[in-house]
Design a protein around this motif. Structure first.
Motif, PDB file in Angstrom:
ATOM      1  N   PRO A 173       0.825  -1.211   0.000  1.00 41.53           N
ATOM      2  CA  PRO A 173       0.000   0.000   0.000  1.00 41.53           C
ATOM      3  C   PRO A 173       0.856   1.257   0.000  1.00 41.53           C
ATOM      4  O   PRO A 173       2.038   1.238   0.362  1.00 41.53           O
ATOM      5  N   GLU A 174       0.224   2.356  -0.401  1.00 39.60           N
ATOM      6  CA  GLU A 174       0.937   3.633  -0.504  1.00 39.60           C
ATOM      7  C   GLU A 174       1.502   4.080   0.845  1.00 39.60           C
ATOM      8  O   GLU A 174       2.654   4.480   0.952  1.00 39.60           O
ATOM      9  N   LYS A 175       0.664   4.035   1.886  1.00 39.67           N
ATOM     10  CA  LYS A 175       1.090   4.426   3.225  1.00 39.67           C
ATOM     11  C   LYS A 175       1.398   3.181   4.046  1.00 39.67           C
ATOM     12  O   LYS A 175       0.683   2.190   3.972  1.00 39.67           O
ATOM     13  N   GLY A 176       2.441   3.271   4.832  1.00 41.22           N
ATOM     14  CA  GLY A 176       2.785   2.166   5.709  1.00 41.22           C
ATOM     15  C   GLY A 176       1.931   2.169   6.964  1.00 41.22           C
ATOM     16  O   GLY A 176       1.153   3.095   7.207  1.00 41.22           O
ATOM     17  N   PRO A 177       2.065   1.148   7.792  1.00 45.68           N
ATOM     18  CA  PRO A 177       1.230   1.072   8.997  1.00 45.68           C
ATOM     19  C   PRO A 177       1.531   2.179  10.007  1.00 45.68           C
ATOM     20  O   PRO A 177       0.628   2.664  10.679  1.00 45.68           O
ATOM     21  N   PHE A 178       2.781   2.600  10.108  1.00 44.05           N
ATOM     22  CA  PHE A 178       3.113   3.672  11.044  1.00 44.05           C
ATOM     23  C   PHE A 178       2.527   5.003  10.590  1.00 44.05           C
ATOM     24  O   PHE A 178       2.027   5.785  11.398  1.00 44.05           O
ATOM     25  N   ALA A 179       2.560   5.266   9.289  1.00 46.80           N
ATOM     26  CA  ALA A 179       1.988   6.499   8.762  1.00 46.80           C
ATOM     27  C   ALA A 179       0.472   6.529   8.955  1.00 46.80           C
ATOM     28  O   ALA A 179      -0.095   7.574   9.291  1.00 46.80           O
ATOM     29  N   LYS A 180      -0.177   5.397   8.763  1.00 47.84           N
ATOM     30  CA  LYS A 180      -1.629   5.336   8.963  1.00 47.84           C
ATOM     31  C   LYS A 180      -1.985   5.534  10.433  1.00 47.84           C
ATOM     32  O   LYS A 180      -2.940   6.237  10.757  1.00 47.84           O
ATOM     33  N   ALA A 181      -1.242   4.900  11.328  1.00 46.79           N
ATOM     34  CA  ALA A 181      -1.506   5.056  12.762  1.00 46.79           C
ATOM     35  C   ALA A 181      -1.247   6.493  13.204  1.00 46.79           C
ATOM     36  O   ALA A 181      -1.992   7.055  14.012  1.00 46.79           O
ATOM     37  N   TRP A 182      -0.204   7.101  12.666  1.00 43.35           N
ATOM     38  CA  TRP A 182       0.116   8.497  12.980  1.00 43.35           C
ATOM     39  C   TRP A 182      -1.019   9.407  12.515  1.00 43.35           C
ATOM     40  O   TRP A 182      -1.437  10.321  13.235  1.00 43.35           O
ATOM     41  N   THR A 183      -1.539   9.156  11.313  1.00 45.98           N
ATOM     42  CA  THR A 183      -2.642   9.953  10.779  1.00 45.98           C
ATOM     43  C   THR A 183      -3.888   9.790  11.639  1.00 45.98           C
ATOM     44  O   THR A 183      -4.580  10.773  11.930  1.00 45.98           O
ATOM     45  N   GLN A 184      -4.188   8.569  12.045  1.00 48.16           N
ATOM     46  CA  GLN A 184      -5.356   8.337  12.888  1.00 48.16           C
ATOM     47  C   GLN A 184      -5.215   9.053  14.229  1.00 48.16           C
ATOM     48  O   GLN A 184      -6.176   9.640  14.732  1.00 48.16           O
ATOM     49  N   ALA A 185      -4.034   9.019  14.802  1.00 46.80           N
ATOM     50  CA  ALA A 185      -3.812   9.706  16.076  1.00 46.80           C
ATOM     51  C   ALA A 185      -3.935  11.224  15.897  1.00 46.80           C
ATOM     52  O   ALA A 185      -4.456  11.910  16.783  1.00 46.80           O
ATOM     53  N   ARG A 186      -3.488  11.744  14.760  1.00 46.70           N
ATOM     54  CA  ARG A 186      -3.614  13.187  14.492  1.00 46.70           C
ATOM     55  C   ARG A 186      -5.062  13.598  14.302  1.00 46.70           C
ATOM     56  O   ARG A 186      -5.412  14.754  14.536  1.00 46.70           O
ATOM     57  N   ILE A 187      -5.910  12.680  13.871  1.00 48.11           N
ATOM     58  CA  ILE A 187      -7.331  12.982  13.681  1.00 48.11           C
ATOM     59  C   ILE A 187      -8.096  12.864  15.004  1.00 48.11           C
ATOM     60  O   ILE A 187      -8.917  13.720  15.340  1.00 48.11           O
ATOM     61  N   ILE A 188      -7.821  11.820  15.772  1.00 51.52           N
ATOM     62  CA  ILE A 188      -8.608  11.515  16.968  1.00 51.52           C
ATOM     63  C   ILE A 188      -8.255  12.419  18.144  1.00 51.52           C
ATOM     64  O   ILE A 188      -9.145  12.875  18.873  1.00 51.52           O
ATOM     65  N   THR A 189      -6.979  12.695  18.367  1.00 51.27           N
ATOM     66  CA  THR A 189      -6.556  13.451  19.546  1.00 51.27           C
ATOM     67  C   THR A 189      -7.172  14.844  19.618  1.00 51.27           C
ATOM     68  O   THR A 189      -7.690  15.220  20.672  1.00 51.27           O
ATOM     69  N   PRO A 190      -7.170  15.653  18.559  1.00 54.98           N
ATOM     70  CA  PRO A 190      -7.816  16.965  18.666  1.00 54.98           C
ATOM     71  C   PRO A 190      -9.318  16.878  18.936  1.00 54.98           C
ATOM     72  O   PRO A 190      -9.889  17.751  19.577  1.00 54.98           O
ATOM     73  N   GLN A 191      -9.964  15.806  18.467  1.00 52.66           N
ATOM     74  CA  GLN A 191     -11.385  15.643  18.740  1.00 52.66           C
ATOM     75  C   GLN A 191     -11.639  15.436  20.223  1.00 52.66           C
ATOM     76  O   GLN A 191     -12.666  15.875  20.740  1.00 52.66           O
ATOM     77  N   ILE A 192     -10.738  14.786  20.911  1.00 55.03           N
ATOM     78  CA  ILE A 192     -10.876  14.598  22.359  1.00 55.03           C
ATOM     79  C   ILE A 192     -10.783  15.938  23.073  1.00 55.03           C
ATOM     80  O   ILE A 192     -11.561  16.232  23.975  1.00 55.03           O
ATOM     81  N   PHE A 193      -9.841  16.779  22.665  1.00 55.04           N
ATOM     82  CA  PHE A 193      -9.639  18.052  23.323  1.00 55.04           C
ATOM     83  C   PHE A 193     -10.695  19.096  22.966  1.00 55.04           C
ATOM     84  O   PHE A 193     -10.894  20.049  23.692  1.00 55.04           O
ATOM     85  N   SER A 194     -11.358  18.925  21.834  1.00 56.35           N
ATOM     86  CA  SER A 194     -12.394  19.889  21.465  1.00 56.35           C
ATOM     87  C   SER A 194     -13.741  19.541  22.075  1.00 56.35           C
ATOM     88  O   SER A 194     -14.659  20.355  22.068  1.00 56.35           O
ATOM     89  N   ALA A 195     -13.875  18.347  22.630  1.00 52.79           N
ATOM     90  CA  ALA A 195     -15.159  17.933  23.215  1.00 52.79           C
ATOM     91  C   ALA A 195     -15.385  18.566  24.566  1.00 52.79           C
ATOM     92  O   ALA A 195     -14.579  19.037  25.245  1.00 52.79           O
TER      93      ALA A 195
END
Length: 74
Positions: free
Chosen positions: A52-74
């Motif tokens: 795949p284009e993105k490796g597993p670390f890049a995908k996990a990093w992207t998911q963490a970048r998406i989820i973490t700000p949502q926790i702080f904005s709630a």
């Protein structure tokens, strides 16, 4: 009529969350999403017979970048 040129209101009630807490949540979310991203990466590579284009670390990093700000904005 209100004149804001002399007395500028400040917002003292809200402040930015501490970076240490943000990075702690980011690290925990990254570690939690990493096994699932590795599994999906392996399954995608096996099914398509190409990496795949993105490796597993890049995908996990992207998911963490998406989820973490949502926790702080709630």
């Amino acid at each position: 009529m209100t004149d804001f040129t002399t007395d500028i209101p400040t917002t003292r009630g809200r402040s930015a969350p501490p970076k240490r807490e943000y990075y702690a949540y980011f690290g925990l979310i990254f570690l939690a999403t990493l096994p699932l991203c590795m599994l999906t990466w392996v399954l995608t590579a096996a099914r398509r017979m190409e990496l795949p284009e993105k490796g597993p670390f890049a995908k996990a990093w992207t998911q963490a970048r998406i989820i973490t700000p949502q926790i702080f904005s709630a």
